[in-house]
Design a protein around this motif. Structure first.
Motif, PDB file in Angstrom:
ATOM      1  N   ASP A   1       0.807  -1.168   0.108  1.00  0.00           N
ATOM      2  CA  ASP A   1       0.097  -0.103  -0.051  1.00  0.00           C
ATOM      3  C   ASP A   1       0.892   1.207  -0.105  1.00  0.00           C
ATOM      4  O   ASP A   1       0.381   2.344  -0.693  1.00  0.00           O
ATOM      5  CB  ASP A   1      -0.895  -0.134   1.290  1.00  0.00           C
ATOM      6  N   ALA A   2       1.891   1.210   0.800  1.00  0.00           N
ATOM      7  CA  ALA A   2       2.866   2.269   0.490  1.00  0.00           C
ATOM      8  C   ALA A   2       3.540   2.642  -0.668  1.00  0.00           C
ATOM      9  O   ALA A   2       3.149   3.687  -1.336  1.00  0.00           O
ATOM     10  CB  ALA A   2       4.297   2.119   1.484  1.00  0.00           C
ATOM     11  N   LEU A   3       3.791   1.732  -1.632  1.00  0.00           N
ATOM     12  CA  LEU A   3       3.978   1.934  -2.960  1.00  0.00           C
ATOM     13  C   LEU A   3       2.860   2.499  -3.699  1.00  0.00           C
ATOM     14  O   LEU A   3       2.851   3.207  -4.744  1.00  0.00           O
ATOM     15  CB  LEU A   3       4.659   0.467  -3.424  1.00  0.00           C
ATOM     16  N   ALA A   4       1.875   2.038  -3.556  1.00  0.00           N
ATOM     17  CA  ALA A   4       0.548   2.204  -4.085  1.00  0.00           C
ATOM     18  C   ALA A   4       0.313   3.821  -3.973  1.00  0.00           C
ATOM     19  O   ALA A   4      -0.286   4.790  -4.830  1.00  0.00           O
ATOM     20  CB  ALA A   4      -0.668   1.502  -3.719  1.00  0.00           C
ATOM     21  N   VAL A   5       0.365   4.195  -2.670  1.00  0.00           N
ATOM     22  CA  VAL A   5       0.471   5.734  -2.357  1.00  0.00           C
ATOM     23  C   VAL A   5       1.390   6.666  -3.377  1.00  0.00           C
ATOM     24  O   VAL A   5       0.860   7.503  -3.961  1.00  0.00           O
ATOM     25  CB  VAL A   5       0.595   5.748  -0.941  1.00  0.00           C
ATOM     26  N   PHE A   6       2.602   6.125  -3.374  1.00  0.00           N
ATOM     27  CA  PHE A   6       3.643   6.771  -4.200  1.00  0.00           C
ATOM     28  C   PHE A   6       3.206   6.876  -5.652  1.00  0.00           C
ATOM     29  O   PHE A   6       3.311   7.885  -6.384  1.00  0.00           O
ATOM     30  CB  PHE A   6       4.935   6.184  -3.926  1.00  0.00           C
ATOM     31  N   ASP A   7       2.829   5.624  -6.196  1.00  0.00           N
ATOM     32  CA  ASP A   7       2.525   5.698  -7.662  1.00  0.00           C
ATOM     33  C   ASP A   7       1.249   6.317  -7.995  1.00  0.00           C
ATOM     34  O   ASP A   7       1.079   7.060  -8.921  1.00  0.00           O
ATOM     35  CB  ASP A   7       2.051   4.136  -7.857  1.00  0.00           C
ATOM     36  N   ALA A   8       0.308   6.471  -6.990  1.00  0.00           N
ATOM     37  CA  ALA A   8      -1.140   7.325  -7.164  1.00  0.00           C
ATOM     38  C   ALA A   8      -0.666   8.771  -7.205  1.00  0.00           C
ATOM     39  O   ALA A   8      -1.200   9.477  -7.955  1.00  0.00           O
ATOM     40  CB  ALA A   8      -2.162   6.977  -6.036  1.00  0.00           C
ATOM     41  N   ALA A   9       0.297   9.050  -6.168  1.00  0.00           N
ATOM     42  CA  ALA A   9       0.590  10.564  -6.057  1.00  0.00           C
ATOM     43  C   ALA A   9       1.177  11.082  -7.380  1.00  0.00           C
ATOM     44  O   ALA A   9       0.966  11.981  -8.010  1.00  0.00           O
ATOM     45  CB  ALA A   9       1.500  10.756  -4.903  1.00  0.00           C
ATOM     46  N   LEU A  10       2.229  10.069  -7.762  1.00  0.00           N
ATOM     47  CA  LEU A  10       2.675  10.504  -9.061  1.00  0.00           C
ATOM     48  C   LEU A  10       1.777  10.588 -10.170  1.00  0.00           C
ATOM     49  O   LEU A  10       1.924  11.614 -11.065  1.00  0.00           O
ATOM     50  CB  LEU A  10       4.005   9.594  -9.344  1.00  0.00           C
ATOM     51  N   ARG A  11       0.902   9.713 -10.321  1.00  0.00           N
ATOM     52  CA  ARG A  11      -0.063   9.604 -11.595  1.00  0.00           C
ATOM     53  C   ARG A  11      -1.061  10.761 -11.589  1.00  0.00           C
ATOM     54  O   ARG A  11      -1.356  11.600 -12.517  1.00  0.00           O
ATOM     55  CB  ARG A  11      -0.913   8.333 -11.265  1.00  0.00           C
ATOM     56  N   ALA A  12      -1.395  11.261 -10.303  1.00  0.00           N
ATOM     57  CA  ALA A  12      -2.173  12.453  -9.955  1.00  0.00           C
ATOM     58  C   ALA A  12      -1.442  13.788 -10.277  1.00  0.00           C
ATOM     59  O   ALA A  12      -2.218  14.640 -10.444  1.00  0.00           O
ATOM     60  CB  ALA A  12      -2.905  12.279  -8.589  1.00  0.00           C
ATOM     61  N   GLY A  13      -0.244  13.701 -10.272  1.00  0.00           N
ATOM     62  CA  GLY A  13       0.612  14.989 -10.481  1.00  0.00           C
ATOM     63  C   GLY A  13       0.312  15.873  -9.485  1.00  0.00           C
ATOM     64  O   GLY A  13       0.914  16.838  -9.403  1.00  0.00           O
ATOM     65  N   ALA A  14       0.332  15.152  -7.976  1.00  0.00           N
ATOM     66  CA  ALA A  14       0.313  15.896  -6.949  1.00  0.00           C
ATOM     67  C   ALA A  14       1.558  16.160  -6.450  1.00  0.00           C
ATOM     68  O   ALA A  14       1.812  17.290  -5.767  1.00  0.00           O
ATOM     69  CB  ALA A  14      -0.489  15.128  -5.700  1.00  0.00           C
ATOM     70  N   CYS A  15       2.533  15.506  -6.886  1.00  0.00           N
ATOM     71  CA  CYS A  15       4.142  16.052  -6.599  1.00  0.00           C
ATOM     72  C   CYS A  15       4.623  15.139  -7.336  1.00  0.00           C
ATOM     73  O   CYS A  15       4.386  14.217  -8.098  1.00  0.00           O
ATOM     74  CB  CYS A  15       4.590  15.429  -5.106  1.00  0.00           C
ATOM     75  N   SER A  16       6.294  15.253  -7.674  1.00  0.00           N
ATOM     76  CA  SER A  16       7.121  14.894  -8.662  1.00  0.00           C
ATOM     77  C   SER A  16       8.126  13.877  -7.775  1.00  0.00           C
ATOM     78  O   SER A  16       8.016  13.895  -6.492  1.00  0.00           O
ATOM     79  CB  SER A  16       8.072  16.023  -9.316  1.00  0.00           C
ATOM     80  N   ALA A  17       8.550  12.791  -8.555  1.00  0.00           N
ATOM     81  CA  ALA A  17       9.438  11.988  -7.959  1.00  0.00           C
ATOM     82  C   ALA A  17      10.711  12.624  -7.222  1.00  0.00           C
ATOM     83  O   ALA A  17      10.969  12.143  -6.108  1.00  0.00           O
ATOM     84  CB  ALA A  17       9.977  10.928  -9.276  1.00  0.00           C
ATOM     85  N   ASP A  18      11.238  13.588  -7.799  1.00  0.00           N
ATOM     86  CA  ASP A  18      12.033  14.401  -7.035  1.00  0.00           C
ATOM     87  C   ASP A  18      11.711  15.041  -5.445  1.00  0.00           C
ATOM     88  O   ASP A  18      12.334  15.054  -4.568  1.00  0.00           O
ATOM     89  CB  ASP A  18      12.842  15.602  -7.763  1.00  0.00           C
ATOM     90  N   GLU A  19      10.444  15.444  -5.727  1.00  0.00           N
ATOM     91  CA  GLU A  19       9.685  16.011  -4.289  1.00  0.00           C
ATOM     92  C   GLU A  19       9.556  15.090  -3.472  1.00  0.00           C
ATOM     93  O   GLU A  19       9.948  15.182  -2.218  1.00  0.00           O
ATOM     94  CB  GLU A  19       8.459  16.916  -4.784  1.00  0.00           C
ATOM     95  N   LEU A  20       9.174  13.584  -3.732  1.00  0.00           N
ATOM     96  CA  LEU A  20       9.104  12.624  -2.988  1.00  0.00           C
ATOM     97  C   LEU A  20      10.516  12.360  -2.319  1.00  0.00           C
ATOM     98  O   LEU A  20      10.511  12.203  -0.860  1.00  0.00           O
ATOM     99  CB  LEU A  20       8.565  11.523  -3.594  1.00  0.00           C
ATOM    100  N   ALA A  21      11.578  12.196  -3.006  1.00  0.00           N
ATOM    101  CA  ALA A  21      12.962  11.814  -2.683  1.00  0.00           C
ATOM    102  C   ALA A  21      13.226  12.898  -1.678  1.00  0.00           C
ATOM    103  O   ALA A  21      13.895  12.404  -0.599  1.00  0.00           O
ATOM    104  CB  ALA A  21      13.788  11.664  -3.699  1.00  0.00           C
ATOM    105  N   ALA A  22      13.165  14.041  -1.985  1.00  0.00           N
ATOM    106  CA  ALA A  22      13.541  15.157  -1.174  1.00  0.00           C
ATOM    107  C   ALA A  22      13.150  15.052   0.184  1.00  0.00           C
ATOM    108  O   ALA A  22      13.308  15.410   1.396  1.00  0.00           O
ATOM    109  CB  ALA A  22      13.362  16.526  -1.627  1.00  0.00           C
ATOM    110  N   GLU A  23      11.621  14.883  -0.001  1.00  0.00           N
ATOM    111  CA  GLU A  23      10.834  14.729   1.419  1.00  0.00           C
ATOM    112  C   GLU A  23      11.332  13.522   2.345  1.00  0.00           C
ATOM    113  O   GLU A  23      11.323  13.676   3.287  1.00  0.00           O
ATOM    114  CB  GLU A  23       9.327  14.576   1.009  1.00  0.00           C
ATOM    115  N   VAL A  24      11.512  12.468   1.724  1.00  0.00           N
ATOM    116  CA  VAL A  24      12.158  11.319   2.397  1.00  0.00           C
ATOM    117  C   VAL A  24      13.214  11.774   3.083  1.00  0.00           C
ATOM    118  O   VAL A  24      13.653  11.451   4.368  1.00  0.00           O
ATOM    119  CB  VAL A  24      12.270  10.143   1.516  1.00  0.00           C
TER     120      VAL A  24
END
Length: 311
Positions: free
Chosen positions: A153-176
């Motif tokens: 489910d954690a991966l599903a959240v990341f995938d869904a966030a990227l697909r919706a355009g809510a944030c970018s992969a770089d923003e997720l990596a920086a947030e981590v």
């Protein structure tokens, strides 16, 4: 729970929030006693989503109405977070009946049935206003969820966030990176590198994670297959173009007669062009993932398979 990521992304466009929110003090100021409010509720003229908070106006309450009512019962520095903020951002793929809010550590929060408060160690320096209500930033909400959910489910959240355009992969990596050594950050750090906007549903994300955990080559989600004239004929949930091997999740929709007919025609078309397809159900995905790995490894290493370049 919303399995389809495009359905989750469409939800914010359906929100109207057309009702007026009041707390009990506002009603009293307008000359409406508790007993009068109770009578109005019994006649359907008032709704009470939470204790001592009310909604009035025509039509049924939606999520936005409930959130505006919840704010009346929360401290001024409370913001929506987790599953609730994810719904507003368009990647709410984790089921919840509660409203989730974040508060600074040590904040006293009134106990309300249906409201779950999370104390946050990180500062609130990334609050956004969404539909007029305060929320933690989308990348932070996604990482917060990924730290505490099961891996699939954690991966599903990341995938869904990227697909919706809510944030970018770089923003997720920086947030981590901002989450330091908080609980669950190791899981979030691993999964953010696997996230993709190409997956269309939760089961596809789960299936891709099974491939990863089983040491299989990394497949391409939603692989487009073209005919001899270069026209796209279909897309595979997961595919290896060089090996001409594909994998599909068979959900409930696949048992419908029209869908079954379409799937058989599609399968025959792929088979005649050298593709070898493997299909898996929820039983395979959640009860015997090892079988999925075994079937795919055997298929990829079959003497008739084209060599696949590992990535």
């Amino acid at each position: 729970m919303t399995d389809l990521y495009d359905d989750a992304a469409a939800l914010p466009r359906l929100l109207r929030g057309g009702l007026a929110a009041h707390d009990i003090r506002a009603l009293r100021g307008a000359g409406i006693s508790r007993s009068a409010a109770a009578w109005a509720r019994s006649k359907g003229r008032l709704g009470r989503p939470f204790h001592a908070t009310y909604l009035s106006g025509p039509g049924a309450a939606d999520l936005l109405d409930r959130l505006r009512a919840a704010l009346l019962a929360l401290p001024p520095d409370a913001v929506f977070a987790g599953q609730t903020a994810a719904l507003l951002y368009g990647f709410g793929v984790i089921a919840t009946n509660d409203v989730h809010v974040a508060v600074p550590a040590g904040t006293a929060v009134p106990q309300r049935r249906g409201v779950v408060a999370h104390e946050c160690a990180l500062p609130f320096d990334d609050v956004c206003e969404v539909f007029g209500v305060p929320c933690l930033a989308p990348a932070r909400c996604a990482v917060d969820l990924a730290r505490c959910l099961p891996r699939g489910d954690a991966l599903a959240v990341f995938d869904a966030a990227l697909r919706a355009g809510a944030c970018s992969a770089d923003e997720l990596a920086a947030e981590v990176g901002r989450h330091g050594r908080l609980r669950g950050v190791r899981q979030a750090r691993e999964l953010v590198s696997l996230a993709t906007p190409l997956s269309e549903c939760r089961q596809e994300s789960h299936l891709r994670l099974v491939f990863h955990d089983g040491g299989l080559p990394r497949p391409r989600p939603q692989l487009a297959v073209v005919d001899e004239w270069g026209v796209e004929r279909c897309r595979l949930d997961l595919g290896y173009e060089q090996s001409r091997v594909g994998a599909e999740y068979d959900g409930r929709s696949h048992v419908e007669r029209w869908r079954l007919r379409h799937d058989r025609e599609r399968h025959n078309w792929l088979e005649m062009r050298g593709w070898r397809m493997r299909y898996f159900t929820d039983h395979d995905l959640y009860q015997r993932p090892d079988r999925i790995v075994s079937v795919m490894r055997t298929t990829l290493h079959h003497p008739g398979a084209r060599p696949h370049r590992w990535v």
